[in-house]
Design a protein around this motif. Structure first.
Motif, PDB file in Angstrom:
ATOM      1  N   TYR A  58       0.985  -0.874   0.238  1.00  0.00           N
ATOM      2  CA  TYR A  58       0.022   0.222  -0.418  1.00  0.00           C
ATOM      3  C   TYR A  58       0.618   1.462  -0.262  1.00  0.00           C
ATOM      4  N   GLU A  61      -7.966   0.415  -3.788  1.00  0.00           N
ATOM      5  CA  GLU A  61      -7.863   0.827  -1.898  1.00  0.00           C
ATOM      6  C   GLU A  61      -8.030   2.204  -1.994  1.00  0.00           C
ATOM      7  N   TRP A  81     -10.968   4.008  -1.343  1.00  0.00           N
ATOM      8  CA  TRP A  81     -11.882   3.691  -0.371  1.00  0.00           C
ATOM      9  C   TRP A  81     -12.321   4.546   0.526  1.00  0.00           C
ATOM     10  N   GLY A 126     -10.289   2.755   2.871  1.00  0.00           N
ATOM     11  CA  GLY A 126      -9.081   2.164   3.064  1.00  0.00           C
ATOM     12  C   GLY A 126      -7.995   1.581   4.101  1.00  0.00           C
ATOM     13  N   TRP A 135      -8.919  -0.296   6.409  1.00  0.00           N
ATOM     14  CA  TRP A 135      -8.938  -1.742   5.714  1.00  0.00           C
ATOM     15  C   TRP A 135      -6.747  -2.135   5.922  1.00  0.00           C
TER      16      TRP A 135
END
Length: 317
Positions: free
Chosen positions: A277, A286, A289, A292, A295
């Motif tokens: 990420y 993501e 999001w 995100g 998460w």
């Protein structure tokens, strides 16, 4: 240095000798401590014998250290010296029995000789044969004292090794064991030498003519045998403790390595998630999001806790 013990005297008398010195009939014990050539020559001339030098005593084969010559019995042993000092040594000591006179030649300060000299100041001995027996008693007692002290040290070290808090250094304990092993080994070498000496000493005329002295010498031999077995036991105990200490060191090192290995494995999945990420790509679902970020955090926590629980279940922790 030459010291004399005369019959019925209360202790040693230091003496300076020259080429004209003659031994008197009342001498029981002549103690030569690191003697000069002149002192050796004076005693040799007075008693008609040939005394072994320091180098000869040190390099004599075991079978050549015990012999009879010119009516004298020569007994050479290797004794433990400086046991109370940082660097103990093994030093040759020669006992000569000639005409009921004991002549000793040594090159180190020996506590057993000091103890025996003090005893002679309170209870004079009759002749050289009795002096030799009493001196052997003092040497055996001193050996027993040294071994008993080392046994106590080994016991204390044993308790310290198996009851020490985790993480404490082993350095001082290993040093104590190494010193105890060195002294015990030298003491055992000394006792083996004394055992051979006492076995041969029975052939000396000073002991042959007296049944009580022969019995005394046999008792000394039994004491030496018992102390030799005690030294062997102590040496074996020290070897066990050294192995145990090294084993505990390995266990602690393995525990440390295991801990760091588990930590590395636990943090590897979260690092992988964070690396993914952390990539700067436009097309990553993501990134846009609303959940995100939570998460990603949850995924890192789950990926870290899962290996930890797995290690726990397998018993690795």
């Amino acid at each position: 240095m030459l010291n004399l013990l005369r019959r019925a005297a209360r202790g040693f008398v230091p003496l300076t000798v020259d080429a004209n010195w003659r031994a008197s009939d009342d001498i029981i014990w002549i103690d030569l401590v690191d003697p000069t050539p002149d002192e050796e020559a004076a005693v040799e001339t007075a008693y008609g014998i040939d005394l072994p030098t320091r180098e000869e005593a040190r390099h004599l084969e075991p079978s050549s250290r015990l012999y009879q010559e010119a009516g004298a019995t020569f007994l050479t042993a290797t004794l433990l010296a400086r046991a109370d000092e940082p660097h103990p040594v093994a030093s040759p000591v020669t006992l000569v029995l000639v005409n009921d006179v004991l002549i000793t030649i040594r090159y180190e300060p020996l506590k057993a000789f000091t103890i025996f000299a003090e005893r002679c100041a309170h209870a004079p001995v009759a002749d050289g044969g009795e002096a030799a027996l009493e001196l052997l008693d003092a040497i055996v007692e001193r050996s027993a004292e040294v071994l008993e002290r080392q046994s106590g040290l080994v016991h204390e070290t044993s308790v310290a090794i198996f009851n020490r808090p985790p993480g404490n250094a082993f350095g001082s304990l290993l040093s104590d064991l190494a010193r105890a092993q060195s002294i015990t080994s030298l003491a055992r070498k000394s006792l083996v030498s004394l055992s051979r000496l006492s076995s041969f000493a029975v052939l000396a005329p000073e002991f042959q003519k007296d049944d009580s002295r022969r019995s005394h010498l046999i008792a000394v031999q039994h004491d030496i045998q018992a102390l030799t077995e005690h030294a062997s036991f102590t040496s074996g105990h020290i070897s066990f403790l050294l192995d145990a200490a090294l084993g505990l060191i390995n266990i602690e090192q393995n525990s440390i390595i295991k801990f760091f290995s588990v930590v590395a494995v636990v943090f590897l999945p979260p690092t992988l998630v964070a690396s993914i990420y952390g990539m700067n790509f436009d097309i990553m679902p993501e990134l846009h999001w609303a959940m995100g970020y939570p998460w990603a955090l949850a995924l890192m926590v789950i990926s870290g806790v899962t290996p930890f629980l797995w290690f726990k279940k397998k018993g690795f922790l």
